[in-house]
Structure formats: structure tokens, C-alpha cells
Design a protein around this motif. Structure first.
Motif, PDB file in Angstrom:
ATOM      1  N   LEU B 116       0.603  -1.009   0.154  1.00  0.00           N
ATOM      2  CA  LEU B 116      -0.176  -0.162   0.286  1.00  0.00           C
ATOM      3  C   LEU B 116       0.880   0.637  -0.126  1.00  0.00           C
ATOM      4  O   LEU B 116       0.557   1.914  -0.977  1.00  0.00           O
ATOM      5  CB  LEU B 116      -0.569  -0.090   0.854  1.00  0.00           C
ATOM      6  N   GLU B 117       2.166   1.002   1.226  1.00  0.00           N
ATOM      7  CA  GLU B 117       2.821   2.746   1.075  1.00  0.00           C
ATOM      8  C   GLU B 117       3.337   2.419  -0.767  1.00  0.00           C
ATOM      9  O   GLU B 117       3.154   3.712  -0.876  1.00  0.00           O
ATOM     10  CB  GLU B 117       3.774   2.182   1.761  1.00  0.00           C
ATOM     11  N   ASN B 118       3.836   2.026  -1.321  1.00  0.00           N
ATOM     12  CA  ASN B 118       4.505   1.605  -2.332  1.00  0.00           C
ATOM     13  C   ASN B 118       3.293   2.589  -3.450  1.00  0.00           C
ATOM     14  O   ASN B 118       3.987   3.106  -4.019  1.00  0.00           O
ATOM     15  CB  ASN B 118       5.076   0.119  -3.084  1.00  0.00           C
ATOM     16  N   HIS B 119       2.257   1.781  -3.243  1.00  0.00           N
ATOM     17  CA  HIS B 119       1.391   2.176  -4.079  1.00  0.00           C
ATOM     18  C   HIS B 119       1.180   3.756  -4.024  1.00  0.00           C
ATOM     19  O   HIS B 119       0.400   4.772  -5.294  1.00  0.00           O
ATOM     20  CB  HIS B 119       0.109   1.228  -3.907  1.00  0.00           C
ATOM     21  N   ILE B 120       0.376   4.287  -2.933  1.00  0.00           N
ATOM     22  CA  ILE B 120       0.518   5.532  -2.482  1.00  0.00           C
ATOM     23  C   ILE B 120       1.839   6.420  -3.111  1.00  0.00           C
ATOM     24  O   ILE B 120       1.628   7.153  -3.787  1.00  0.00           O
ATOM     25  CB  ILE B 120       0.149   5.681  -1.102  1.00  0.00           C
TER      26      ILE B 120
END
Lengths: 141, 141
Positions: B116-120
Motif C-alpha cells: 500500500l505504501e508503495n502504491h501511494i
DNA sequence: ATAAACCTGACTAAAATAGTCAAGTATCTT
DNA sequence: AAGATACTTGACTATTTTAGTCAGGTTTAT
């Protein structure tokens, strides 16, 4: 920006729950012990999950919770919504001084937050509980 | 999860700033009036932006701030980092009872938050200040 | 019966947020 | 040189949110 514990706990607890056969109910006490989450807090969380029909409760001795749908059909977005963990990026006030009311006059960055919101929700929309369970069993091999 | 005002204000203020020729410094007072953000709060925010070399200050009368780089080179991720608005999804404690230390034993959902962190961050990484300025002038037509 | 486990609502300590306030310093204009 | 404008810094604070705790239930298997 950060994710709160409530949302994280909800997902952790449901992954834990989903890993067991959903024929035998799993007690919150067990989840509490395995995941290290306060039992009282879990109860608050599961109360919300039950109201949103993500889980079903079984009362009495040997009771607990079971999934109300197939793990594949439970998306992260459903879980977050259930525990009131919204991805709210814009908070343009109703009694807006500077006119950002989301309609005619938007603040300079209104569109941006909309886009971001969609971007994040996309992620949550695609990821299911099943994905997470699989991810764990794979890693376990 | 939510974005805080600080991050939003920082972006709003910088878009406002970027819309003007970056030859003439723009005073915080002007930004404050146009965007409806407290001057004192803006000063806190710009102090951070200056330390991270996103803006440059010009003291004295007719002073203000100018961009320190081209709008195209300032990515949202830089802005958020500068004002301490991190996308922190996991907070697995150091003195972890349940063993999620990010290394050997991960909590059931550790990978998820990483993803998720990467996605954001992807989103923030691609979006530049220039994009936002253009977006506004287009809408203005 | 009784113990396990769900159920509910009220309460609270601690942290984060969104600022305010005060007291500067630097520089331009006149 | 004086005054105004605008940056600079640090301390302070009210409000809100978060992450729980606590107390008192109800339901049901054994």
C-alpha cells in the motif's frame, strides 16, 4: 497521513479468522492471544464488522465468529468502511470562507485529492481477504 | 486514514506560489489571504519547505518566497516529506510482543502495508507541482 | 448451574493536530 | 536614519482523535 490501528487490527483479525475453516467459529479470545490485540478492543471492532455483515457471530460456549461471505468476496475496502476508516483526503468545510464547496469554486488542489482518493480506493477494492490468506500461506512454504 | 491540513496547505500554498512568475517573490501574507490559511501556520510550513530547499526566501520589503526548483521537478512526495507528512502504514513496535519486527517473523499483514505504501508513494512520485498548475489553468478555460 | 463467549455503552489517558502568540532579524523604500 | 514589510524561530495551547479500558450485561453449550 497514516493508517490507524483500528483498520490494521480489523484486517489482521480477519486474516487470522479466515485462515481457519469457517465452519468452526473462532473466538475473539483466541485472536486476541494470537495477534496480541486487546480483547475489549477486538469486541468493538467485531461489533462493527458484524453490523456490516462481514462476519457472523455464534453465541455461547464454543461460540465465536465466522466469515459471513467467502474470503474472496470480502475486499479490503469493505473492511475499512466497516470500521469507519475512510480515506478522506479533502475536508473542505461546509461553511467555506474561501469558496471550496466541491461544486462551483474548487480550491486549487481539490481535483488532486479526488484523484488520490480514487487511487487508494482502487488498491483496497482489488485486494481481497483471500489474497492476504494466500500471501501468508505462500510465504510460509 | 486521512491527510492532515499541514500537507494540504503546503500543496495549496505551493500551487498558489507556482502560478506566479517565480521571479517576483510572493509574500506569505498574499497566500494567506488568497487561500484562507493562517499566516502564522503558513510560516511554520514554509520554514520546513525552505529547509528542504523547495523554496527560497527573500527578506525585506517586497520579499517573500520563490520556488527553488522548476515546478516540474518538485514532486508531491518532496512536499509531503518536507512537512513531515509521511505515509506510514505500519507501526510494528520495536519491542514487539508478537514478533513482528519486520525481519524474520512478520505479522499477517505486514506485506500488505508495504504494498500500500508503495502504491501511494507511486502516486506522489509521479505528480509534480507543474501538473497541478496546468490542471488549474485548464479548468479555468 | 455455570462458564465461555458475545454484546453494549460509557469513560479516559495520551498523542496528534491545528493552530496562536511573542519576540525577534533582515532589507527595501523614502 | 527611520519605518515598514516580511521572513524567522520557538514556545505555548485548545481541540480532536486514537486506542484503548471498564463495567455490566445476555446467550447458549455442556
Amino acid at each position: 497521513m497514516k493508517l490507524t490501528s483500528k483498520g490494521r487490527y480489523a484486517v489482521m483479525a480477519l486474516v487470522d479468522l479466515a485462515r481457519f475453516d469457517n465452519i468452526n467459529p473462532v473466538s475473539l479470545r483466541d485472536i486476541s492471544l494470537r495477534q496480541g490485540i486487546s480483547l475489549d478492543y477486538l469486541e468493538q471492532i467485531f461489533s462493527k464488522l458484524r453490523k456490516k455483515e462481514i462476519v457472523q457471530s455464534v453465541r455461547g460456549t464454543q461460540g465465536g465468529y465466522i466469515l459471513n461471505k467467502k474470503a474472496k468476496e470480502i475486499k479490503l475496502i469493505n473492511i475499512f468502511e466497516a470500521v469507519d476508516e475512510k480515506v478522506k483526503t479533502v475536508q473542505c468545510k461546509k461553511e467555506s470562507k474561501k469558496g471550496c464547496n466541491g461544486k462551483a469554486v474548487k480550491c486549487l488542489t481539490h481535483n488532486l485529492w479526488d484523484e488520490l482518493e480514487n487511487h487508494i480506493n482502487d488498491f483496497f477494492d482489488k485486494k481481497s481477504l483471500e489474497d492476504l490468506v494466500k500471501d501468508n500461506s505462500v510465504r510460509r512454504v
